[in-house]
Design a protein around this motif. Structure first.
Motif, mmCIF file in Angstrom:
data_model
loop_
_atom_site.group_PDB
_atom_site.id
_atom_site.type_symbol
_atom_site.label_atom_id
_atom_site.label_comp_id
_atom_site.label_asym_id
_atom_site.label_seq_id
_atom_site.Cartn_x
_atom_site.Cartn_y
_atom_site.Cartn_z
ATOM 1 N N TYR A 43 0.827 -1.197 0.000
ATOM 2 C CA TYR A 43 0.000 0.000 0.000
ATOM 3 C C TYR A 43 0.868 1.255 0.000
ATOM 4 N N ALA A 44 0.371 2.269 -0.700
ATOM 5 C CA ALA A 44 1.058 3.559 -0.767
ATOM 6 C C ALA A 44 0.033 4.664 -0.579
ATOM 7 N N TYR A 45 0.494 5.808 -0.088
ATOM 8 C CA TYR A 45 -0.396 6.947 0.119
ATOM 9 C C TYR A 45 -0.815 7.540 -1.221
ATOM 10 N N VAL A 46 -2.030 8.066 -1.260
ATOM 11 C CA VAL A 46 -2.515 8.811 -2.426
ATOM 12 C C VAL A 46 -2.627 10.277 -2.010
ATOM 13 N N PRO A 47 -1.744 11.138 -2.475
ATOM 14 C CA PRO A 47 -1.760 12.533 -2.013
ATOM 15 C C PRO A 47 -2.794 13.381 -2.746
ATOM 16 N N PHE A 48 -3.244 14.433 -2.063
ATOM 17 C CA PHE A 48 -4.079 15.487 -2.651
ATOM 18 C C PHE A 48 -5.376 14.951 -3.263
ATOM 19 N N VAL A 49 -6.011 14.016 -2.579
ATOM 20 C CA VAL A 49 -7.303 13.500 -3.037
ATOM 21 C C VAL A 49 -8.400 14.486 -2.631
ATOM 22 N N THR A 50 -9.310 14.769 -3.541
ATOM 23 C CA THR A 50 -10.431 15.657 -3.244
ATOM 24 C C THR A 50 -11.510 14.886 -2.488
ATOM 25 N N TYR A 61 -9.473 18.316 1.097
ATOM 26 C CA TYR A 61 -8.562 17.486 0.321
ATOM 27 C C TYR A 61 -7.543 16.866 1.262
ATOM 28 N N ALA A 62 -6.992 15.752 0.844
ATOM 29 C CA ALA A 62 -5.980 15.067 1.645
ATOM 30 C C ALA A 62 -4.630 15.754 1.476
ATOM 31 N N ASN A 63 -3.763 15.584 2.464
ATOM 32 C CA ASN A 63 -2.439 16.184 2.365
ATOM 33 C C ASN A 63 -1.505 15.278 1.568
ATOM 34 N N TYR A 64 -0.220 15.592 1.601
ATOM 35 C CA TYR A 64 0.749 14.849 0.798
ATOM 36 C C TYR A 64 0.842 13.389 1.229
ATOM 37 N N GLU A 65 0.546 13.099 2.492
ATOM 38 C CA GLU A 65 0.642 11.736 3.005
ATOM 39 C C GLU A 65 -0.707 11.024 3.006
ATOM 40 N N GLY A 66 -1.697 11.570 2.307
ATOM 41 C CA GLY A 66 -2.983 10.905 2.180
ATOM 42 C C GLY A 66 -3.890 11.029 3.384
ATOM 43 N N MET A 67 -3.576 11.905 4.332
ATOM 44 C CA MET A 67 -4.411 12.082 5.519
ATOM 45 C C MET A 67 -5.468 13.155 5.260
ATOM 46 N N TYR A 68 -6.670 12.926 5.775
ATOM 47 C CA TYR A 68 -7.760 13.883 5.587
ATOM 48 C C TYR A 68 -8.612 13.920 6.851
ATOM 49 N N SER A 69 -9.414 14.972 6.975
ATOM 50 C CA SER A 69 -10.338 15.128 8.094
ATOM 51 C C SER A 69 -11.443 16.078 7.656
ATOM 52 N N SER A 170 -5.274 22.940 -5.438
ATOM 53 C CA SER A 170 -6.026 23.357 -4.254
ATOM 54 C C SER A 170 -5.112 23.500 -3.043
ATOM 55 N N SER A 171 -4.172 22.558 -2.894
ATOM 56 C CA SER A 171 -3.260 22.631 -1.752
ATOM 57 C C SER A 171 -2.353 23.852 -1.850
ATOM 58 N N ILE A 172 -1.879 24.172 -3.060
ATOM 59 C CA ILE A 172 -1.027 25.352 -3.233
ATOM 60 C C ILE A 172 -1.805 26.622 -2.894
ATOM 61 N N GLN A 173 -3.061 26.706 -3.369
ATOM 62 C CA GLN A 173 -3.889 27.869 -3.075
ATOM 63 C C GLN A 173 -4.148 27.990 -1.576
ATOM 64 N N TYR A 174 -4.399 26.853 -0.918
ATOM 65 C CA TYR A 174 -4.667 26.863 0.519
ATOM 66 C C TYR A 174 -3.431 27.304 1.304
ATOM 67 N N LEU A 175 -2.253 26.794 0.921
ATOM 68 C CA LEU A 175 -1.029 27.163 1.623
ATOM 69 C C LEU A 175 -0.698 28.644 1.423
ATOM 70 N N ARG A 176 -0.952 29.169 0.233
ATOM 71 C CA ARG A 176 -0.728 30.598 -0.001
ATOM 72 C C ARG A 176 -1.658 31.447 0.853
ATOM 73 N N GLN A 177 -2.921 31.019 0.964
ATOM 74 C CA GLN A 177 -3.870 31.766 1.780
ATOM 75 C C GLN A 177 -3.465 31.723 3.246
ATOM 76 N N GLN A 178 -2.998 30.554 3.708
ATOM 77 C CA GLN A 178 -2.543 30.451 5.087
ATOM 78 C C GLN A 178 -1.332 31.342 5.341
ATOM 79 N N ALA A 179 -0.387 31.351 4.395
ATOM 80 C CA ALA A 179 0.796 32.195 4.555
ATOM 81 C C ALA A 179 0.416 33.667 4.619
ATOM 82 N N SER A 180 -0.567 34.069 3.800
ATOM 83 C CA SER A 180 -1.020 35.461 3.827
ATOM 84 C C SER A 180 -1.697 35.794 5.152
#
Length: 228
Positions: A43-50, A61-69, A170-180
Protein backbone atom coordinates in the motif's frame (compact mmCIF):
# COMPACT_ATOMS: atom_id res chain seq x y z
CA UNK A 1 -50.09 34.75 35.24
CA UNK A 2 -46.39 35.15 36.03
CA UNK A 3 -46.16 31.44 36.87
CA UNK A 4 -47.62 30.51 33.47
CA UNK A 5 -45.13 32.74 31.63
CA UNK A 6 -42.28 31.29 33.68
CA UNK A 7 -43.19 27.69 32.84
CA UNK A 8 -43.74 28.61 29.16
CA UNK A 9 -40.28 30.19 28.91
CA UNK A 10 -38.74 27.21 30.70
CA UNK A 11 -40.47 24.80 28.29
CA UNK A 12 -39.29 26.72 25.21
CA UNK A 13 -35.71 26.79 26.53
CA UNK A 14 -35.79 23.05 27.18
CA UNK A 15 -37.17 22.44 23.67
CA UNK A 16 -34.40 24.57 22.09
CA UNK A 17 -31.69 22.78 24.07
CA UNK A 18 -33.12 19.40 23.08
CA UNK A 19 -33.14 20.39 19.40
CA UNK A 20 -29.55 21.66 19.57
CA UNK A 21 -28.40 18.50 21.32
CA UNK A 22 -30.08 16.37 18.67
CA UNK A 23 -28.42 18.34 15.86
CA UNK A 24 -25.02 18.09 17.56
CA UNK A 25 -25.43 14.33 17.98
CA UNK A 26 -25.84 13.98 14.20
CA UNK A 27 -22.46 15.63 13.55
CA UNK A 28 -19.33 13.50 13.38
CA UNK A 29 -15.71 14.14 12.40
CA UNK A 30 -14.48 11.64 9.82
CA UNK A 31 -10.72 11.21 9.43
CA UNK A 32 -8.32 8.63 8.09
CA UNK A 33 -5.92 7.66 5.32
CA UNK A 34 -6.36 7.27 1.57
CA UNK A 35 -4.29 4.41 0.16
CA UNK A 36 -3.78 2.44 -3.03
CA UNK A 37 -2.19 -0.92 -3.72
CA UNK A 38 0.90 -0.66 -5.90
CA UNK A 39 2.39 -3.15 -8.34
CA UNK A 40 4.37 -4.81 -5.54
CA UNK A 41 1.13 -5.48 -3.60
CA UNK A 42 2.19 -2.90 -1.01
CA UNK A 43 0.00 0.00 0.00
CA UNK A 44 1.06 3.56 -0.77
CA UNK A 45 -0.40 6.95 0.12
CA UNK A 46 -2.51 8.81 -2.43
CA UNK A 47 -1.76 12.53 -2.01
CA UNK A 48 -4.08 15.49 -2.65
CA UNK A 49 -7.30 13.50 -3.04
CA UNK A 50 -10.43 15.66 -3.24
CA UNK A 51 -12.94 14.80 -0.50
CA UNK A 52 -16.40 16.27 -1.11
CA UNK A 53 -19.74 15.98 0.68
CA UNK A 54 -22.11 14.73 -2.00
CA UNK A 55 -25.08 16.99 -2.64
CA UNK A 56 -23.41 20.07 -1.11
CA UNK A 57 -20.64 22.57 -1.78
CA UNK A 58 -18.54 21.48 1.21
CA UNK A 59 -15.33 19.52 0.95
CA UNK A 60 -11.62 19.29 1.64
CA UNK A 61 -8.56 17.49 0.32
CA UNK A 62 -5.98 15.07 1.65
CA UNK A 63 -2.44 16.18 2.37
CA UNK A 64 0.75 14.85 0.80
CA UNK A 65 0.64 11.74 3.01
CA UNK A 66 -2.98 10.90 2.18
CA UNK A 67 -4.41 12.08 5.52
CA UNK A 68 -7.76 13.88 5.59
CA UNK A 69 -10.34 15.13 8.09
CA UNK A 70 -13.83 16.52 7.55
CA UNK A 71 -16.93 17.20 9.67
CA UNK A 72 -20.18 15.78 8.26
CA UNK A 73 -23.59 14.59 9.37
CA UNK A 74 -24.34 10.93 9.88
CA UNK A 75 -25.87 9.39 6.78
CA UNK A 76 -24.19 11.78 4.34
CA UNK A 77 -22.07 10.52 1.45
CA UNK A 78 -18.40 11.36 0.95
CA UNK A 79 -16.99 11.40 -2.59
CA UNK A 80 -13.28 10.69 -3.08
CA UNK A 81 -11.70 11.58 -6.43
CA UNK A 82 -8.19 12.01 -7.79
CA UNK A 83 -6.56 12.12 -11.20
CA UNK A 84 -5.62 8.61 -12.32
CA UNK A 85 -7.96 6.85 -9.87
CA UNK A 86 -11.56 5.68 -10.04
CA UNK A 87 -13.87 7.85 -7.89
CA UNK A 88 -15.46 6.36 -4.78
CA UNK A 89 -18.62 7.21 -2.84
CA UNK A 90 -18.88 6.08 0.79
CA UNK A 91 -21.95 6.58 3.00
CA UNK A 92 -21.23 7.54 6.61
CA UNK A 93 -23.11 5.14 8.94
CA UNK A 94 -25.91 6.57 11.06
CA UNK A 95 -25.24 4.29 14.04
CA UNK A 96 -21.85 5.80 14.96
CA UNK A 97 -21.27 6.15 18.70
CA UNK A 98 -19.43 9.32 19.58
CA UNK A 99 -18.29 12.31 17.57
CA UNK A 100 -15.34 10.71 15.74
CA UNK A 101 -15.19 8.06 13.04
CA UNK A 102 -12.11 6.55 11.38
CA UNK A 103 -12.43 5.74 7.69
CA UNK A 104 -9.58 4.31 5.60
CA UNK A 105 -10.24 4.55 1.87
CA UNK A 106 -8.61 2.41 -0.81
CA UNK A 107 -8.48 3.97 -4.28
CA UNK A 108 -8.32 1.83 -7.41
CA UNK A 109 -6.20 3.01 -10.35
CA UNK A 110 -8.34 4.00 -13.33
CA UNK A 111 -7.56 2.33 -16.63
CA UNK A 112 -7.99 4.59 -19.65
CA UNK A 113 -8.45 2.71 -22.92
CA UNK A 114 -7.47 4.73 -25.97
CA UNK A 115 -8.16 3.93 -29.57
CA UNK A 116 -5.31 2.36 -31.46
CA UNK A 117 -3.46 4.67 -33.82
CA UNK A 118 -0.74 4.01 -36.36
CA UNK A 119 2.15 6.45 -36.72
CA UNK A 120 3.99 6.52 -40.04
CA UNK A 121 7.37 8.26 -39.84
CA UNK A 122 8.71 10.23 -42.79
CA UNK A 123 12.25 9.62 -44.02
CA UNK A 124 13.21 13.28 -43.70
CA UNK A 125 11.77 16.78 -43.46
CA UNK A 126 11.74 17.30 -47.21
CA UNK A 127 9.37 14.37 -47.73
CA UNK A 128 7.19 15.64 -44.88
CA UNK A 129 7.04 19.11 -46.44
CA UNK A 130 6.20 17.65 -49.86
CA UNK A 131 3.38 15.53 -48.47
CA UNK A 132 2.05 18.42 -46.44
CA UNK A 133 1.98 20.71 -49.48
CA UNK A 134 0.28 17.97 -51.49
CA UNK A 135 -2.67 17.90 -49.11
CA UNK A 136 -6.01 19.16 -50.28
CA UNK A 137 -6.29 22.93 -49.82
CA UNK A 138 -9.63 22.64 -48.05
CA UNK A 139 -8.26 20.14 -45.54
CA UNK A 140 -5.20 22.27 -44.80
CA UNK A 141 -7.43 25.29 -44.21
CA UNK A 142 -9.64 23.30 -41.86
CA UNK A 143 -6.64 22.12 -39.83
CA UNK A 144 -5.32 25.67 -39.60
CA UNK A 145 -8.70 26.99 -38.46
CA UNK A 146 -8.98 24.27 -35.80
CA UNK A 147 -5.47 25.04 -34.54
CA UNK A 148 -6.22 28.77 -34.31
CA UNK A 149 -9.47 28.13 -32.43
CA UNK A 150 -7.76 25.80 -29.96
CA UNK A 151 -4.95 28.28 -29.29
CA UNK A 152 -7.18 31.35 -29.02
CA UNK A 153 -6.57 33.17 -25.72
CA UNK A 154 -10.27 33.58 -24.99
CA UNK A 155 -10.85 29.88 -25.64
CA UNK A 156 -7.96 28.86 -23.39
CA UNK A 157 -9.15 31.24 -20.65
CA UNK A 158 -12.70 29.85 -20.86
CA UNK A 159 -11.40 26.29 -20.58
CA UNK A 160 -9.19 27.24 -17.61
CA UNK A 161 -12.10 28.93 -15.80
CA UNK A 162 -14.42 25.98 -16.43
CA UNK A 163 -11.89 23.41 -15.20
CA UNK A 164 -11.86 22.70 -11.47
CA UNK A 165 -8.59 22.76 -9.58
CA UNK A 166 -7.07 19.39 -8.83
CA UNK A 167 -5.73 18.41 -5.42
CA UNK A 168 -2.26 19.84 -5.99
CA UNK A 169 -3.58 23.22 -7.17
CA UNK A 170 -6.03 23.36 -4.25
CA UNK A 171 -3.26 22.63 -1.75
CA UNK A 172 -1.03 25.35 -3.23
CA UNK A 173 -3.89 27.87 -3.07
CA UNK A 174 -4.67 26.86 0.52
CA UNK A 175 -1.03 27.16 1.62
CA UNK A 176 -0.73 30.60 0.00
CA UNK A 177 -3.87 31.77 1.78
CA UNK A 178 -2.54 30.45 5.09
CA UNK A 179 0.80 32.20 4.56
CA UNK A 180 -1.02 35.46 3.83
CA UNK A 181 -3.20 35.10 6.94
CA UNK A 182 -0.20 34.34 9.15
CA UNK A 183 1.77 37.28 7.73
CA UNK A 184 -0.90 39.81 8.73
CA UNK A 185 -2.19 37.99 11.82
CA UNK A 186 -3.14 40.52 14.47
CA UNK A 187 -2.93 43.49 12.12
CA UNK A 188 -4.75 44.82 9.10
CA UNK A 189 -3.40 43.99 5.66
CA UNK A 190 -1.88 47.00 3.84
CA UNK A 191 -4.20 48.94 1.56
CA UNK A 192 -2.97 50.17 -1.82
CA UNK A 193 -4.93 53.40 -1.39
CA UNK A 194 -2.41 54.51 1.26
CA UNK A 195 0.64 53.43 -0.74
CA UNK A 196 2.53 56.47 -2.16
CA UNK A 197 4.37 54.25 -4.65
CA UNK A 198 1.06 53.04 -6.08
CA UNK A 199 -0.19 56.63 -6.36
CA UNK A 200 3.05 57.62 -8.12
CA UNK A 201 2.59 54.83 -10.68
CA UNK A 202 -1.01 55.93 -11.20
CA UNK A 203 -0.08 59.56 -11.92
CA UNK A 204 2.74 58.51 -14.25
CA UNK A 205 0.36 56.35 -16.27
CA UNK A 206 -2.22 59.13 -16.29
CA UNK A 207 0.31 61.65 -17.62
CA UNK A 208 1.37 59.26 -20.40
CA UNK A 209 -2.23 58.76 -21.45
CA UNK A 210 -3.27 60.57 -24.63
CA UNK A 211 -5.76 63.27 -23.64
CA UNK A 212 -9.00 63.88 -25.48
CA UNK A 213 -9.90 67.39 -26.77
CA UNK A 214 -12.36 67.82 -23.89
CA UNK A 215 -9.67 66.94 -21.36
CA UNK A 216 -7.24 69.42 -22.97
CA UNK A 217 -9.92 72.12 -22.82
CA UNK A 218 -10.64 71.42 -19.15
CA UNK A 219 -6.90 71.54 -18.31
CA UNK A 220 -6.56 74.94 -20.02
CA UNK A 221 -9.56 76.27 -18.11
CA UNK A 222 -8.13 75.04 -14.80
CA UNK A 223 -4.70 76.49 -15.57
CA UNK A 224 -6.31 79.84 -16.43
CA UNK A 225 -8.23 79.88 -13.16
CA UNK A 226 -5.08 79.08 -11.19
CA UNK A 227 -3.21 81.86 -13.01
CA UNK A 228 -5.85 84.41 -12.12
Amino acid sequence: MMTTKYFLALFLSFLALTTMAQEESDIVEVYGLILTKGQSAQYAYVPFVTVAVKGSTRGTYANYEGMYSIVVKKGQTLSFSAVGFAPRDIVIPEDINGMYHTLTVEMEPAEINMEEITVFPWPDRNNLAAEFLAMQPNRAGQLEAIAKDNLDKKQLLAVANATDMDGKESSIQYLRQQASDYSYQGQQAPQSIFDPIAWGKFFNQWQKKKRTPKEEQMIKILEGENGN
